[in-house]
Structure formats: structure tokens, C-alpha cells
Design an enzyme around this catalytic site. Structure first.
Site, PDB file in Angstrom:
ATOM      1  N   HIS A  15      -3.541   6.973   2.959  1.00 27.13           N
ATOM      2  CA  HIS A  15      -3.906   5.702   2.329  1.00 27.13           C
ATOM      3  C   HIS A  15      -5.327   5.324   2.748  1.00 27.13           C
ATOM      4  O   HIS A  15      -5.692   5.436   3.918  1.00 27.13           O
ATOM      5  CB  HIS A  15      -2.893   4.632   2.761  1.00 27.13           C
ATOM      6  CG  HIS A  15      -3.314   3.248   2.409  1.00 27.13           C
ATOM      7  ND1 HIS A  15      -3.786   2.918   1.154  1.00 27.13           N
ATOM      8  CD2 HIS A  15      -3.327   2.097   3.127  1.00 27.13           C
ATOM      9  CE1 HIS A  15      -4.080   1.632   1.134  1.00 27.13           C
ATOM     10  NE2 HIS A  15      -3.817   1.110   2.310  1.00 27.13           N
ATOM     11  N   CYS A  51       0.820  -1.219   0.000  1.00 30.08           N
ATOM     12  CA  CYS A  51       0.000   0.000   0.000  1.00 30.08           C
ATOM     13  C   CYS A  51       0.849   1.262   0.000  1.00 30.08           C
ATOM     14  O   CYS A  51       0.374   2.338  -0.353  1.00 30.08           O
ATOM     15  CB  CYS A  51      -0.923   0.000   1.205  1.00 30.08           C
ATOM     16  SG  CYS A  51      -1.942  -1.465   1.278  1.00 30.08           S
ATOM     17  N   ASN A  64     -10.205  -0.488  -0.529  1.00 29.14           N
ATOM     18  CA  ASN A  64      -8.755  -0.306  -0.365  1.00 29.14           C
ATOM     19  C   ASN A  64      -8.042  -0.885  -1.592  1.00 29.14           C
ATOM     20  O   ASN A  64      -8.009  -2.096  -1.787  1.00 29.14           O
ATOM     21  CB  ASN A  64      -8.316  -1.028   0.921  1.00 29.14           C
ATOM     22  CG  ASN A  64      -6.816  -0.987   1.151  1.00 29.14           C
ATOM     23  OD1 ASN A  64      -6.042  -0.652   0.260  1.00 29.14           O
ATOM     24  ND2 ASN A  64      -6.403  -1.356   2.341  1.00 29.14           N
TER      25      ASN A  64
HETATM   26  O1  UT7 Z   1      -4.019  -1.463   3.440  1.00 31.60           O
HETATM   27  C1  UT7 Z   1      -3.151  -2.060   4.323  1.00 31.60           C
HETATM   28  C2  UT7 Z   1      -3.367  -1.613   5.695  1.00 31.60           C
HETATM   29  N1  UT7 Z   1      -4.579  -2.225   6.197  1.00 31.60           N
HETATM   30  C3  UT7 Z   1      -5.202  -1.692   7.200  1.00 31.60           C
HETATM   31  O2  UT7 Z   1      -4.818  -0.663   7.686  1.00 31.60           O
HETATM   32  C4  UT7 Z   1      -6.394  -2.448   7.755  1.00 31.60           C
HETATM   33  C5  UT7 Z   1      -6.498  -2.235   9.229  1.00 31.60           C
HETATM   34  N2  UT7 Z   1      -7.571  -2.994   9.882  1.00 31.60           N
HETATM   35  C6  UT7 Z   1      -8.874  -2.758   9.703  1.00 31.60           C
HETATM   36  O3  UT7 Z   1      -9.270  -1.985   8.861  1.00 31.60           O
HETATM   37  C7  UT7 Z   1      -9.834  -3.421  10.665  1.00 31.60           C
HETATM   38  O4  UT7 Z   1      -9.099  -4.199  11.569  1.00 31.60           O
HETATM   39  C8  UT7 Z   1     -10.904  -4.321   9.989  1.00 31.60           C
HETATM   40  C9  UT7 Z   1     -11.912  -3.456   9.250  1.00 31.60           C
HETATM   41  C10 UT7 Z   1     -10.253  -5.304   9.057  1.00 31.60           C
HETATM   42  C11 UT7 Z   1     -11.676  -5.109  11.059  1.00 31.60           C
HETATM   43  O5  UT7 Z   1     -12.233  -4.221  12.000  1.00 31.60           O
HETATM   44  P1  UT7 Z   1     -11.986  -4.405  13.568  1.00 31.60           P
HETATM   45  O6  UT7 Z   1     -12.776  -3.359  14.246  1.00 31.60           O
HETATM   46  O7  UT7 Z   1     -10.506  -4.415  13.816  1.00 31.60           O
HETATM   47  O8  UT7 Z   1     -12.606  -5.815  13.857  1.00 31.60           O
HETATM   48  P2  UT7 Z   1     -11.976  -7.064  14.609  1.00 31.60           P
HETATM   49  O9  UT7 Z   1     -11.160  -7.870  13.683  1.00 31.60           O
HETATM   50  O10 UT7 Z   1     -11.367  -6.620  15.912  1.00 31.60           O
HETATM   51  O11 UT7 Z   1     -13.280  -7.887  14.975  1.00 31.60           O
HETATM   52  C12 UT7 Z   1     -14.287  -7.352  15.861  1.00 31.60           C
HETATM   53  C13 UT7 Z   1     -15.457  -8.302  15.926  1.00 31.60           C
HETATM   54  C14 UT7 Z   1     -15.078  -9.744  16.264  1.00 31.60           C
HETATM   55  O12 UT7 Z   1     -16.130 -10.286  17.019  1.00 31.60           O
HETATM   56  P3  UT7 Z   1     -16.030 -10.388  18.623  1.00 31.60           P
HETATM   57  O13 UT7 Z   1     -14.803 -11.204  18.894  1.00 31.60           O
HETATM   58  O14 UT7 Z   1     -15.906  -8.951  19.099  1.00 31.60           O
HETATM   59  O15 UT7 Z   1     -17.312 -11.017  19.013  1.00 31.60           O
HETATM   60  C15 UT7 Z   1     -15.026 -10.426  14.907  1.00 31.60           C
HETATM   61  O16 UT7 Z   1     -15.310 -11.811  14.999  1.00 31.60           O
HETATM   62  O17 UT7 Z   1     -16.108  -8.363  14.646  1.00 31.60           O
HETATM   63  C16 UT7 Z   1     -16.135  -9.722  14.178  1.00 31.60           C
HETATM   64  N3  UT7 Z   1     -15.894  -9.686  12.739  1.00 31.60           N
HETATM   65  C17 UT7 Z   1     -16.863  -9.510  11.832  1.00 31.60           C
HETATM   66  N4  UT7 Z   1     -18.200  -9.356  11.969  1.00 31.60           N
HETATM   67  C18 UT7 Z   1     -18.901  -9.163  10.843  1.00 31.60           C
HETATM   68  C19 UT7 Z   1     -14.701  -9.776  12.088  1.00 31.60           C
HETATM   69  N5  UT7 Z   1     -14.889  -9.645  10.762  1.00 31.60           N
HETATM   70  C20 UT7 Z   1     -16.229  -9.490  10.573  1.00 31.60           C
HETATM   71  C21 UT7 Z   1     -17.022  -9.282   9.443  1.00 31.60           C
HETATM   72  N6  UT7 Z   1     -18.362  -9.126   9.626  1.00 31.60           N
HETATM   73  N7  UT7 Z   1     -16.493  -9.229   8.209  1.00 31.60           N
END
Ligand code: UT7
Length: 330
Positions: free
Chosen positions: A255, A119, A286
Site C-alpha cells: 500500500h 486502504c 495515498n
Molecule cells: O493509508 C493509511 C495508512 N497511513 C499511514 O500509514 C500513514 C502513516 N504515517 C505517516 O506517514 C507519517 O506519520 C506522516 C508522514 C503522516 C508524518 O510523519 P512523521 O515522521 O510521523 O511526523 P510526526 O507526526 O512525528 O511529526 C514530526 C515533526 C513534529 O515536530 P516536532 O514535534 O518534532 O518539533 C511535527 O510538529 O514534524 C512536525 N510536522 C510537520 N512539519 C512540517 C507534522 N506535520 C508537519 C507538516 N509539515 N505537514
């Protein structure tokens, strides 16, 4: 031995983009990942993303974006001495796609190579291009950020399926009477090499019982924390090196990884209200190396940025690699 004489200053002379044509709203993805439109919008700010058709190859998107950028800059392809393509999704590892792009554009056998900084690739390539123009190793450099991440995204992976997208952005870098590209601040944190990566390499794929594409995998929450806290410091360093403050900025183009990261950075940096912030992610997703030129170009087309504006660019991703610089909008 003769010494090269470069330009005193370098600048972005023109910009062009190509958005992949398939518009894919969240609703089309949620079933396969047990998610919802609401969750995706809340957690990432993405409403829809662009995916390429089979015809929209890395080469086609690069050439289309480049033709626009050359036109915009008023530069003939034969004036381009070097073509740099930043990409991680050109799946033919060699030769560099930049060579085919340089040929199709009609450059006069320009030097051409690809770089891999994920990225952060576009900002890395802009740094290389501006240094080349200043050093005299190239008169004009064409920089392209391009991806077809849909080729290496598992649509059943909850952590990535809704994020990645396809497109291309290009800029022409050339000599200028005033400085148009500030010093780069760049680096990498290889200790976190595994946070975003292809699942495996091609040799592992070939020996697998059921060979599958080596798709991208990401430890999203860890990347999120790193980007939200560390990248604002890098952005400040880029401002310092360019000799400007947030008050001097007109435009902020981070980004397009996650709307919450964009907001967190703007907040941490105390971005003044007059600074317009790129939010292309809502419609584009992205697109890795293409994300910054796509976002900047949308701002220009929408009237949120104009030629001569001062813009801060910062990109970060797999590696973890990052790069930031202050530029003048072409
Ligand atoms: O371009 C390169 C650089 N990339 C980035 O900078 C990406 C950085 N990361 C992100 O953008 C975020 O971490 C994501 C958008 C990918 C995910 O968001 P998050 O707020 O970090 O979610 P998480 O992985 O901490 O998951 C939170 C909750 C979990 O459930 P519990 O454990 O709280 O019950 C996951 O199981 O959301 C759940 N979850 C989902 N629910 C619905 C994880 N993925 C999904 C999903 N749909 N797709």
C-alpha cells in the site's frame, strides 16, 4: 439441493486504472499547513498527488478503470456476475455505487455491492472475488478500488493535507488453469479504531454550530510505527500460505502510504535486489483503496512488472484493517 461447482483456480485476468487529472505539487499545499516541499518529501516520499476535478466522480473513475480492465482481460461486461467496489469516499451512503457502475458498464444486472475496509479494501475485495470464482457463486468478478479522498481531506490539517489523493483501479477476476491468487492473510485491530477515522459522523455535523465536512483525521506517527513493525509479519504469512519465499517474488506492491514504510518493510523482509518495489506514492500520494492497483498498473506500463510475474500485495489502514496475498500479474 444442487451443489455449486466453481473453478479449480482463480486469477487476475486484466487490470485498468484511472488517475485523477489534477496534478498538485507539494508547493501548492505547503502554505496552508506551514510545511515545505523538503519536509513532505523527506517524511513521506510524496512529490505531487492527483486530485479529481468535480467531473471526475467516483462513478466516472470506476467506469473508466473498469473498461480498461475488461478490455485488457478480453471479457465482455455481460460476463461479469458481480461487481465489488472498495471505497470509503462515496459520500452517498446508499445505494452502493457498485450498482450504478455495473449498470453503466452494461453488465447483465450483475450483483453489485460496496465494501469498506479503507486502504485495505482492494485486497479484501480481491480475496472475496477469488473465493467467489472458486466457489462457483460467480463466473467473473469485477473488483474496483476507488477514492476521492480530496472530498474528505482538510487542506489545513498538517497531518493529512499532503497525503491523500484520488483515483481508481480495477481488476477482472475469473477462472484460470493455474492458481493466480494466493490465500489471503487478513485481520483487524479494532483496539486502534481511532488512529485513522472520519472526525465525526453526519449527525454530529448537523448539530454543529458551523457544520463542516467530517474530514479524515490521523494519528500518523502511531500508524507509522504499527505499519512499519507489524505489516512485514503479515506479508511473510501471505508468502508462507502461498508456498513461496521472497526469492520467488518478482514484484512487491505494498500500500502506498509512505515511502519510509515501503522502504522499512522491504528492509525488514530482506527483499532481494531483483524484486521490483512499487513506488507510485511519489507521483500519486495515498489513494487508499485505489493505491495497490494504481501502483501495480504503473509498474506494468513502465515495464517493471510483466504478465506472469509473481507479486506480493499488502494493504493496511483505518480500522486498523489489513490484508495481503500473492498474485500472478495479469
Ligand atoms: O493509508 C493509511 C495508512 N497511513 C499511514 O500509514 C500513514 C502513516 N504515517 C505517516 O506517514 C507519517 O506519520 C506522516 C508522514 C503522516 C508524518 O510523519 P512523521 O515522521 O510521523 O511526523 P510526526 O507526526 O512525528 O511529526 C514530526 C515533526 C513534529 O515536530 P516536532 O514535534 O518534532 O518539533 C511535527 O510538529 O514534524 C512536525 N510536522 C510537520 N512539519 C512540517 C507534522 N506535520 C508537519 C507538516 N509539515 N505537514
Amino acid at each position: 439441493m444442487l451443489t455449486l461447482t466453481g473453478a479449480s483456480h482463480a486469477a487476475l485476468l486484466g487490470i485498468g486504472t484511472y488517475r485523477a487529472s489534477l496534478v498538485v505539487p507539494n508547493d501548492e499545499l505547503v502554505q496552508a499547513i506551514d510545511s515545505s516541499d523538503e519536509w513532505i518529501q523527506q517524511r513521506s516520499g510524496i512529490k505531487e498527488r492527483r486530485w479529481a476535478t468535480p467531473e471526475e466522480t467516483i462513478q466516472l473513475m470506476s467506469v473508466e478503470a473498469s473498461r480498461q480492465a475488461l478490455d485488457n482481460a478480453g471479457i465482455d461486461p455481460r460476463q461479469i456476475d458481480c461487481v465489488i467496489v472498495a471505497t470509503i469516499s462515496h459520500l452517498l451512503q446508499t445505494p452502493a455505487i457498485a450498482t450504478a457502475v455495473a449498470h453503466e458498464l452494461g453488465t447483465d444486472k450483475a450483483a453489485a455491492f460496496d465494501i469498506s475496509a479503507a486502504c485495505a479494501g482492494f485486497c479484501h475485495a480481491v480475496a472475496l472475488g477469488s473465493d467467489m470464482v472458486r466457489a462457483g457463486t460467480a463466473g467473473h468478478v469485477l473488483v474496483i478500488g476507488v477514492e476521492r479522498l480530496s472530498d474528505i481531506t482538510d487542506i489545513k490539517d498538517r497531518g493529512t493535507a499532503f497525503i491523500f489523493s484520488d483515483g481508481a483501479g480495477a481488476v477482472v477476476i475469473g477462472p484460470s488453469e493455474t492458481e493466480g491468487i494466493g490465500p489471503v492473510v487478513w485481520g483487524s485491530d479494532g483496539e486502534q479504531f481511532d488512529l485513522i477515522r472520519q472526525k465525526e459522523d453526519w449527525r454530529d455535523v448537523l448539530v454543529a454550530e458551523t457544520p463542516e465536512m467530517p474530514n479524515l483525521v490521523m494519528q500518523g506517527a502511531a500508524v507509522f510505527r504499527w505499519a512499519s513493525y507489524e505489516m512485514a509479519k503479515i506479508a511473510h504469512q501471505a508468502l508462507d500460505k502461498a508456498g513461496v519465499t521472497v526469492d520467488d517474488l518478482d514484484v512487491f506492491v505494498p500500500h502506498q502510504a509512505n515511502m519510509r514504510i515501503i522502504d522499512a518493510m522491504a528492509r525488514t523482509m530482506k527483499m532481494p535486489a531483483h524484486v521490483r518495489v512499487a513506488r507510485d506514492i511519489a507521483q500519486q500520494g495515498n489513494s487508499s483503496a485505489a493505491s495497490i492497483p494504481l501502483a501495480l498498473h504503473r509498474m506494468i506500463l513502465d515495464g517493471d512488472a510483466k504478465s506472469g510475474d509473481t507479486a506480493l500485495l499488502i494493504a493496511f489502514g483505518a480500522g486498523l484493517a489489513y490484508a495481503a496475498q500473492v498474485v500472478t500479474v495479469p
